[in-house]
Motif scaffolding. Structure first.
Motif, mmCIF file in Angstrom:
data_model
loop_
_atom_site.group_PDB
_atom_site.id
_atom_site.type_symbol
_atom_site.label_atom_id
_atom_site.label_comp_id
_atom_site.label_asym_id
_atom_site.label_seq_id
_atom_site.Cartn_x
_atom_site.Cartn_y
_atom_site.Cartn_z
ATOM 1 N N ASP A 78 0.831 -1.215 0.000
ATOM 2 C CA ASP A 78 0.000 0.000 0.000
ATOM 3 C C ASP A 78 0.863 1.262 0.000
ATOM 4 O OD1 ASP A 78 0.729 0.784 2.624
ATOM 5 O OD2 ASP A 78 -1.088 0.006 3.532
ATOM 6 N N ASN A 105 0.726 5.227 0.987
ATOM 7 C CA ASN A 105 0.566 6.282 -0.008
ATOM 8 C C ASN A 105 -0.668 5.961 -0.858
ATOM 9 O OD1 ASN A 105 0.924 7.307 -2.866
ATOM 10 N ND2 ASN A 105 2.630 8.376 -1.894
ATOM 11 N N PRO A 106 -1.613 6.890 -0.967
ATOM 12 C CA PRO A 106 -2.845 6.602 -1.713
ATOM 13 C C PRO A 106 -2.602 6.159 -3.152
ATOM 14 C CG PRO A 106 -3.105 8.609 -0.437
ATOM 15 C CD PRO A 106 -1.655 8.231 -0.350
ATOM 16 N N ASP A 107 -1.660 6.792 -3.837
ATOM 17 C CA ASP A 107 -1.419 6.446 -5.238
ATOM 18 C C ASP A 107 -0.887 5.027 -5.381
ATOM 19 O OD1 ASP A 107 -2.274 8.969 -6.011
ATOM 20 O OD2 ASP A 107 -0.246 9.823 -5.970
ATOM 21 N N ARG A 136 -9.243 4.722 3.666
ATOM 22 C CA ARG A 136 -10.247 5.698 3.226
ATOM 23 C C ARG A 136 -10.060 6.032 1.746
ATOM 24 N NH1 ARG A 136 -13.479 8.729 6.446
ATOM 25 N NH2 ARG A 136 -13.306 8.484 8.715
ATOM 26 N N ALA A 137 -8.814 6.123 1.314
ATOM 27 C CA ALA A 137 -8.531 6.499 -0.065
ATOM 28 C C ALA A 137 -8.924 5.411 -1.063
ATOM 29 C CB ALA A 137 -7.048 6.840 -0.216
ATOM 30 N N VAL A 138 -8.716 4.149 -0.692
ATOM 31 C CA VAL A 138 -8.973 3.069 -1.651
ATOM 32 C C VAL A 138 -10.351 2.449 -1.511
ATOM 33 C CG1 VAL A 138 -6.506 2.512 -1.756
ATOM 34 C CG2 VAL A 138 -7.996 1.217 -0.194
ATOM 35 N N ILE A 174 -5.155 5.469 4.260
ATOM 36 C CA ILE A 174 -5.003 4.752 2.996
ATOM 37 C C ILE A 174 -6.258 3.932 2.711
ATOM 38 C CG2 ILE A 174 -3.580 3.152 1.687
ATOM 39 C CD1 ILE A 174 -2.269 5.856 2.423
ATOM 40 N N LYS A 210 -3.788 2.590 -4.546
ATOM 41 C CA LYS A 210 -4.783 2.508 -5.614
ATOM 42 C C LYS A 210 -4.270 1.658 -6.782
ATOM 43 C CE LYS A 210 -7.462 6.768 -4.907
ATOM 44 N NZ LYS A 210 -8.798 6.245 -5.305
ATOM 45 N N ASP A 248 -3.507 13.379 9.310
ATOM 46 C CA ASP A 248 -4.358 12.478 8.533
ATOM 47 C C ASP A 248 -5.448 11.962 9.459
ATOM 48 O OD1 ASP A 248 -3.144 10.514 10.118
ATOM 49 O OD2 ASP A 248 -2.085 9.545 8.468
#
Length: 444
Positions: free
Chosen positions: A266, A269-271, A298-300, A296, A274, A363
């Motif tokens: 992961d 990092n969100p990018d 939450r982002a994915v 993270i 993803k 965060d």
């Protein structure tokens, strides 16, 4: 009350004054600093690991005396010994049990569902942990599940109660950990229970199916922090997942086929996360084990939900995730920070501080736990003006410049606290060194 294996006497004001008067001895402050502020240092689950000391490199002695909390149940040697067969180099066990249980619960849910379809698995996950025939360990539980019998799994981290309707533990165990000689002193570890067993779900899950075989295997996709700020916590989680897959498959697998594990990072990092999610989806992953950090996940989560897959984290503690819009596809074996906030506030209060600074990474995890601790401190009688909140931007990626907390350290020095709580991951080592450079002496 905490159950202690090594009690610590309260520090009196007279002792504090004496220590303050002699604080220049052995200080890590730079030459030319003439005054110091002496504080007790506290941490949370993201930095209370043996591996955290290495993040400070030649200044690792700054962690000596630091203490804090982490979700942790007393781990039996039978479990830690099996983990070491997977990774003989393990020095920490943070979230290893929670990762192990996330994998096992996913396997049991698929077996009961009689399907490796993610939606069918999700409908069984809460029920696997509540209300049925008690069993522990993959072999015994898989045997019952294969017969279509309702089960109540009790594993390594899920020991007192099962999941709530929201898909998270109703109860938890926390450990208070102490750094000494640049490593955690196991002899000082204390445990406390939290939560309410009555909060466990009482809903009846779908009836289990006796189907023993499936055309497709259960495919689990790792979404763990192999790199990034939380990478210091990856080894025990990776070992927990590997051990669970190994033991599930040794017990016959799920629906007659071995469970397949697809490794993935992961990146904290969100990018990166993803990209891993997208790759896993193309490989047929039905259940993602992760992400490591709450932010993270939450982002994915929207990507995972849109694909109709399950996201099952062993380490997300952001309290806000309890009510996140997940379409019934998000679960966690880690407890909410509402519970950790109380445990951490209690650890700080036992030392009798008068002014407290709480520093958090900016965060959902850091600010969420920061708010929970502040609320519990104020409920305990600490005036709002005696608690100072600061945040810092964590590095965007591994190549970014390290955290610069110079200004924040000066604010803390001027505030004059006698306790500083740092809520962060590996990058929070830079907060500690900035405090020392500003003349804030850490009490050992």
């Amino acid at each position: 009350m905490l159950v202690s294996r090594g009690s610590r006497a309260a520090i009196t004001m007279a002792c504090a004054a004496l220590l303050l008067a002699t604080s220049a001895c052995g200080s890590d402050q730079p030459e030319g600093a003439t005054t110091t502020t002496q504080v007790r240092l506290y941490g949370s689950d993201g930095n209370m690991l043996n591996s955290f000391a290495t993040e400070l490199k030649e200044r690792a002695d700054l962690v000596n005396g630091m203490k804090g909390t982490t979700p942790l149940t007393p781990l039996p040697e039978s479990f830690t010994g099996r983990l070491r067969t997977v990774d003989p180099k393990l020095t920490d066990y943070l979230y290893s049990a929670e990762t192990y249980d996330a994998v096992v619960v996913s396997a049991l849910a698929a077996q009961l569902a009689g399907s490796t379809d993610a939606a069918a698995i999700a409908k069984q996950i809460v029920g696997v942990t509540t209300g049925g025939e008690r069993c522990d360990g993959p072999a015994a539980c898989l045997q019952l599940a294969a017969q279509g019998r309702d089960i109540e799994y009790r594993g390594v981290s899920l020991t007192r109660a099962g999941f709530t309707d929201a898909g998270e533990p109703a109860t938890a165990s926390y450990a208070t950990l102490h750094f000494d000689d640049q490593k955690l002193d196991d002899g000082k570890t204390e445990f406390v229970g939290a939560g309410d067993e009555s909060a466990a779900s009482s809903k009846t899950p779908p009836r289990g199916k006796k189907q023993r075989r499936s055309a497709t295997p259960l495919i689990l996709g790792g979404l763990l922090p192999q790199t990034g700020d939380l990478a210091i916590a990856n080894p025990p989680m990776a070992a927990g997942a590997a051990l669970a897959v190994k033991e599930v498959n040794a017990a016959g697998g799920v629906l007659g086929k071995p469970v397949v594990w697809v490794d993935g990072d992961d990146g904290t990092n969100p990018d990166v996360a993803k990209a891993t999610v997208a790759s896993h989806i193309t490989k047929g992953v039905q259940v993602f084990i992760g992400a490591g950090a709450s932010g993270i996940s939450r982002a994915v989560l929207p990507d995972v939900v849109a694909a109709g897959r399950v996201l099952f984290s062993p380490s997300n503690t952001d309290a806000g995730l309890t009510t996140v819009d997940d379409k019934g596809l998000y679960f966690r074996t880690a407890p909410s920070d509402i519970l950790q906030g109380r445990a951490l506030a209690d650890v700080i209060l036992r030392d009798g501080p008068h002014k407290i600074a709480i520093v958090a990474r900016k965060d959902s995890y850091g600010e969420g736990l920061q708010g929970n601790v502040r609320a519990d401190l104020e409920r305990a009688g600490i005036d709002a003006d005696k608690v100072k909140l600061l945040t810092y931007e964590p590095p965007a990626d591994a190549d970014a410049a390290p955290v610069d907390f110079t200004a924040g350290a000066k604010e803390i020095k001027d505030f004059g606290p006698d306790a500083v709580l740092i809520i962060g991951f590996g990058e929070s080592a830079h907060v500690i060194t900035a405090l020392a450079d500003a003349g804030v002496q850490i009490q050992h």
